[in-house]
Design an enzyme around this catalytic site. Sequence first.
Site, PDB file in Angstrom:
ATOM      1  N   HIS A 380       0.965  -1.132   0.139  1.00 24.79           N
ATOM      2  CA  HIS A 380       0.084  -0.145  -0.087  1.00 24.79           C
ATOM      3  C   HIS A 380       0.918   1.095  -0.003  1.00 24.79           C
ATOM      4  O   HIS A 380       0.202   2.372   0.023  1.00 24.79           O
ATOM      5  CB  HIS A 380      -1.159   0.198   1.079  1.00 24.79           C
ATOM      6  CG  HIS A 380      -1.983  -0.993   1.286  1.00 24.79           C
ATOM      7  ND1 HIS A 380      -3.195  -0.838   0.802  1.00 24.79           N
ATOM      8  CD2 HIS A 380      -1.983  -2.305   1.402  1.00 24.79           C
ATOM      9  CE1 HIS A 380      -3.927  -1.663   0.893  1.00 24.79           C
ATOM     10  NE2 HIS A 380      -3.337  -2.797   1.282  1.00 24.79           N
ATOM     11  N   LYS A 572      -8.034  14.140   4.308  1.00 26.05           N
ATOM     12  CA  LYS A 572      -7.366  12.854   4.264  1.00 26.05           C
ATOM     13  C   LYS A 572      -6.188  13.158   5.421  1.00 26.05           C
ATOM     14  O   LYS A 572      -5.853  14.192   6.040  1.00 26.05           O
ATOM     15  CB  LYS A 572      -6.206  12.724   3.036  1.00 26.05           C
ATOM     16  CG  LYS A 572      -5.810  13.955   2.431  1.00 26.05           C
ATOM     17  CD  LYS A 572      -5.240  13.982   0.905  1.00 26.05           C
ATOM     18  CE  LYS A 572      -6.121  13.918   0.058  1.00 26.05           C
ATOM     19  NZ  LYS A 572      -6.626  12.535  -0.567  1.00 26.05           N
ATOM     20  N   ARG A 573      -5.338  12.239   5.634  1.00 25.80           N
ATOM     21  CA  ARG A 573      -4.314  12.273   6.677  1.00 25.80           C
ATOM     22  C   ARG A 573      -3.330  13.283   6.205  1.00 25.80           C
ATOM     23  O   ARG A 573      -3.030  13.474   5.233  1.00 25.80           O
ATOM     24  CB  ARG A 573      -3.580  11.021   7.049  1.00 25.80           C
ATOM     25  CG  ARG A 573      -4.308   9.956   7.624  1.00 25.80           C
ATOM     26  CD  ARG A 573      -4.691  10.419   8.882  1.00 25.80           C
ATOM     27  NE  ARG A 573      -3.552  10.586  10.076  1.00 25.80           N
ATOM     28  CZ  ARG A 573      -3.032   9.381  10.755  1.00 25.80           C
ATOM     29  NH1 ARG A 573      -3.809   8.365  10.980  1.00 25.80           N
ATOM     30  NH2 ARG A 573      -2.020   9.699  11.570  1.00 25.80           N
ATOM     31  N   LYS A 578       1.238  14.479   0.709  1.00 30.98           N
ATOM     32  CA  LYS A 578      -0.303  14.724   0.021  1.00 30.98           C
ATOM     33  C   LYS A 578      -0.433  16.233  -0.057  1.00 30.98           C
ATOM     34  O   LYS A 578      -1.338  16.662  -0.756  1.00 30.98           O
ATOM     35  CB  LYS A 578      -1.348  14.363   1.387  1.00 30.98           C
ATOM     36  CG  LYS A 578      -1.194  12.752   1.609  1.00 30.98           C
ATOM     37  CD  LYS A 578      -2.258  12.576   2.449  1.00 30.98           C
ATOM     38  CE  LYS A 578      -2.251  11.038   2.843  1.00 30.98           C
ATOM     39  NZ  LYS A 578      -2.749  10.163   1.681  1.00 30.98           N
ATOM     40  N   THR A 680      -8.652   6.596  -2.008  1.00 35.31           N
ATOM     41  CA  THR A 680      -9.975   6.105  -2.337  1.00 35.31           C
ATOM     42  C   THR A 680     -10.873   7.045  -2.082  1.00 35.31           C
ATOM     43  O   THR A 680     -11.793   7.187  -2.766  1.00 35.31           O
ATOM     44  CB  THR A 680     -10.184   5.068  -1.133  1.00 35.31           C
ATOM     45  OG1 THR A 680      -9.589   5.467  -0.021  1.00 35.31           O
ATOM     46  CG2 THR A 680      -9.521   3.621  -1.704  1.00 35.31           C
ATOM     47  N   LYS A 684     -14.690   8.280  -4.052  1.00 38.92           N
ATOM     48  CA  LYS A 684     -15.721   8.742  -3.360  1.00 38.92           C
ATOM     49  C   LYS A 684     -16.394  10.157  -3.770  1.00 38.92           C
ATOM     50  O   LYS A 684     -17.597  10.268  -4.058  1.00 38.92           O
ATOM     51  CB  LYS A 684     -15.821   8.563  -1.821  1.00 38.92           C
ATOM     52  CG  LYS A 684     -15.179   7.339  -1.505  1.00 38.92           C
ATOM     53  CD  LYS A 684     -14.682   7.302   0.205  1.00 38.92           C
ATOM     54  CE  LYS A 684     -14.095   6.208   0.654  1.00 38.92           C
ATOM     55  NZ  LYS A 684     -13.193   6.268   1.781  1.00 38.92           N
TER      56      LYS A 684
HETATM   57  C1  26V Z   1       2.586   4.792   6.888  1.00 37.51           C
HETATM   58  C2  26V Z   1       3.566   5.490   7.815  1.00 37.51           C
HETATM   59  C3  26V Z   1       4.471   5.051   8.595  1.00 37.51           C
HETATM   60  C4  26V Z   1       5.504   5.804   8.987  1.00 37.51           C
HETATM   61  C5  26V Z   1       5.470   7.392   8.732  1.00 37.51           C
HETATM   62  C6  26V Z   1       4.969   7.810   7.523  1.00 37.51           C
HETATM   63  C7  26V Z   1       3.605   6.850   7.032  1.00 37.51           C
HETATM   64  C8  26V Z   1       3.089   7.049   5.828  1.00 37.51           C
HETATM   65  C9  26V Z   1       1.954   6.304   5.505  1.00 37.51           C
HETATM   66  C10 26V Z   1       2.069   5.126   6.174  1.00 37.51           C
HETATM   67  C11 26V Z   1       0.699   4.316   5.705  1.00 37.51           C
HETATM   68  C12 26V Z   1       1.043   3.433   4.609  1.00 37.51           C
HETATM   69  C13 26V Z   1      -0.154   2.358   4.280  1.00 37.51           C
HETATM   70  C14 26V Z   1      -1.275   3.057   3.714  1.00 37.51           C
HETATM   71  O1  26V Z   1      -2.257   3.384   4.614  1.00 37.51           O
HETATM   72  N1  26V Z   1      -1.373   3.200   2.536  1.00 37.51           N
HETATM   73  C15 26V Z   1      -2.849   3.893   1.835  1.00 37.51           C
HETATM   74  O2  26V Z   1      -3.430   2.528   1.101  1.00 37.51           O
HETATM   75  C16 26V Z   1      -4.585   3.150   0.803  1.00 37.51           C
HETATM   76  C17 26V Z   1      -5.356   1.888   0.554  1.00 37.51           C
HETATM   77  O3  26V Z   1      -4.740   1.072  -0.442  1.00 37.51           O
HETATM   78  C18 26V Z   1      -4.328   3.933  -0.432  1.00 37.51           C
HETATM   79  O4  26V Z   1      -5.425   4.415  -1.171  1.00 37.51           O
HETATM   80  C19 26V Z   1      -3.276   5.191  -0.150  1.00 37.51           C
HETATM   81  O5  26V Z   1      -2.855   5.736  -1.387  1.00 37.51           O
HETATM   82  C20 26V Z   1      -2.280   4.816   0.833  1.00 37.51           C
HETATM   83  O6  26V Z   1      -1.457   5.763   1.031  1.00 37.51           O
END
Ligand code: 26V
Length: 838
Positions: A380, A572-573, A578, A680, A684
């Site tokens: 992801h 979004k986060r 982003k 996602t 929406k």
């Molecule tokens: C994790 C971390 C951990 C360390 C610090 C920065 C950071 C940034 C992001 C994440 C999340 C990684 C996994 C995630 O949530 N990915 C998201 O997954 C969605 C579903 O597939 C996708 O639509 C998003 O684009 C993607 O960012």
Amino acid sequence: MVTKSTPKKTTTQSNAVKAAPAADYKQSVAKFKDSVLNHLRTTIGTSPAKASKLAWWQAVVAAANEDIFGRLTDTQETHAKNDTRAVHYLSAEFLMGRLTINNLTNLEKFDIARDALKELGLDINEVCEEEPDMALGNGGLGRLAACFMDSLATCKYPCVGYGIHYENGLFRQEIRGGKQVERPDSWREYGSPLEVCRPESIQNVPLGGYVDKQTAPDGSVSSVWHPATIIKGVPWDIPVVGYRGSSVAILRLWESRSTEQFNWDVFNAGGYVDAQAEKSLAETVSKVLYPNDSTEAGKELRLTQQYFFCACSLRDILRRYNRTHHHDYSEFAKKIVIQLNDTHPTIAIPELMRLLIDEEGLSFDAAWDIAQKSFNYTNHTLLPEALEKWPVYIFEKLLPRHLEIIYEINYHFLNDVVEKKWPGNNDIKAKLSIIEEGECRKVRMANLCVITSGKVNGVAKIHSKLVKEDLFPEYAELWPNKFCNVTNGVTPRRWLLACNPGLANIYNEVSGKDWPLNLDECEKLKKFADNKDYQDRFMKVKHDNKVVLAKTIKELVGVDVDPNAMFDVQVKRLHEYKRQHLNLLYILSLYKSLLENPDMDIPAQVFIFGAKAAPAYTLAKDIIYAINAVGDKINNDLRIKGKLKVVFLPNYRVSLAEKIIPAADISEQISTAGYEASGTSNMKFAMNGALTLGTMDGANIEIVEKAGIENNIIFGLSVEEVQSLKANGYNSWDYYNSNSELKSILDWLDTDYFTPGQPGVLSSIKRSLLDNGDPFLVLADFASYKDAHQRAQAMFKDKQRWAKAAMINSATMGIFSSDRSMHDYARDIWNLQSKNVD
Ligand code: 26V
């Protein structure tokens, strides 16, 4: 939920799919009402005269559960009887949001429940506002898992979702003085009527201790793990209702508890108080969801969480399998497929191996064969800091036997596979090894996933290409067919039917009543995209939704916004990639232009933000503060005559998204190309008739492919351009020095204009963009972004042109139904058939 206007004639405004004869409908309403009243007395133990809204909500849930639990049992009996192959979706996060309205919608009982409550003098939306969000996820990844559960149930795919029963979900965000403050989210402090505990399926999970070798009489040597502690896993089941009750899937979440035998051991050693302290350690495991902070290594508790839920889930899977197969594992991979949602459940791989080898007596080779046939992995993110690596010393302490198994897998992989393909090439071996060498040796979870899995998929076409070509190129050379794409999707039941009843009614009329099951049917609206009457109806729904959101904005942050203004939304986060700060820089440029020329001929605009920052991510928190400070100034500046408003809505979450998304004109999807795996919310928003103002990144590319580039507002560097700019040495100072407007805006942020008496409190943003090299190319994309906004303004002024684009966007999103995603997984990865419930 969007507050639904209570229709006078329920059949015309209804979401009910069958046009039930009036008498039947009345009877159903009366029956539901009786059930609610009955549950209020006999289940909740109160009376209508005394009942709080919370009690009414509990009674409504109890009434809906009458249908749900029967169907859940039917579904499970069907699968048990037929020994159906099933997918087991392992995910550390399920961001379910609220369930009541969704369950009623999927049971086609929403209108019935609404009218029943109305007869009791209650507004269903107000009653259901009592339900806390189940926020057991960070963002996109967790919400995706929730949409997938809805689609698995709807499409009747045999499945179980496995996760963690966090006591506290993602923190609740408060904004104090413009700054984020985190508060615990205790979503089930007093219990939840939406889940049921299953003590009969409790599992015990060993942890810690040491491994020694045992020699059997035949001379063979085996490993014996002597764990230090046992943690008890208590399962809580949440039924997930498929649309029209097609099947009811089960989400099983594990809660950690201490075990008696463990306490007893410590007690015997003489420490009663120590025993109680240790007990709280065991109970800490499922206490809180980790926000995705910069993952500084060494978080023992997080690895324990991951292992805990995987170990419980695998024991549950084996127990069910063995009811029919009696410890004969020859059929295991035929009956069981496991999907790893990112690397968080990777530890399930060595745990399955360990269970098969140490407890079921299989050879390493036999266990490895089963593991390779059972597991698949979804990636992801490409962000290096998000790719999990655990220090070996943590494994030695918590999971010594798993580490042995990982070493053995790695040994065979490096010597049998890599050595054969690249003989004598130690650089490649070092790169592909599961173990990262160095001062602190680490286990690379993604490598273990790729080596084991039958299929590895990304979540949008561009992302899957980058996973294969940039992240894992050597693995792709070894196994080109292992890598594939499944573009994400979202459930149209929650994200259109339930959250936007006005638009749902248009589709009921134009596309027939089955569009929630076949979203491609919505394309029928396209032929009316030039029809003035339909345009007016479509935009009237949008306007009504904006009126409702304007009211919510007033309630939440006290700002007046005009529903006729253009609603421009970024929710979004909060993360640098982003680029919420790119949005902020544009707002500053617009504000500056308006100050210079208050009569500028532009549509009034409202910029709406919602975002949580990870608690340790200082810059992200600074950006939130900056948005609030700038918003405060702008919203109170009479000189610009209300043409611009900026609101930051606190505590963005699923239930707030359901109110915001149907009311958006513009969907901001402005990540640096190559960084947003899919996104996602972009889907929406488009479904609900917003235009995407975005970069060619993630699923935006596929959205534009369907809806037409002319109906969206695309800007910025492409993935290739980003890569080459970075490769050739990007210097953000060049953009600062050569664009006088950009320079003046960044300098403006450094003054105390937005933070009177406190110059410099917002300067971390400028520093990151200049001194820190602007890692996400904000300045490089600024001019193009500003141009995109100017195009959007011009388009918005042409009401018919806008309506047409909005309609085409909404009508062409069929492919982004998560039902389609599930069919793709079932066909390309799981080899899974849907099964009607008896
Ligand atoms: C994790 C971390 C951990 C360390 C610090 C920065 C950071 C940034 C992001 C994440 C999340 C990684 C996994 C995630 O949530 N990915 C998201 O997954 C969605 C579903 O597939 C996708 O639509 C998003 O684009 C993607 O960012």
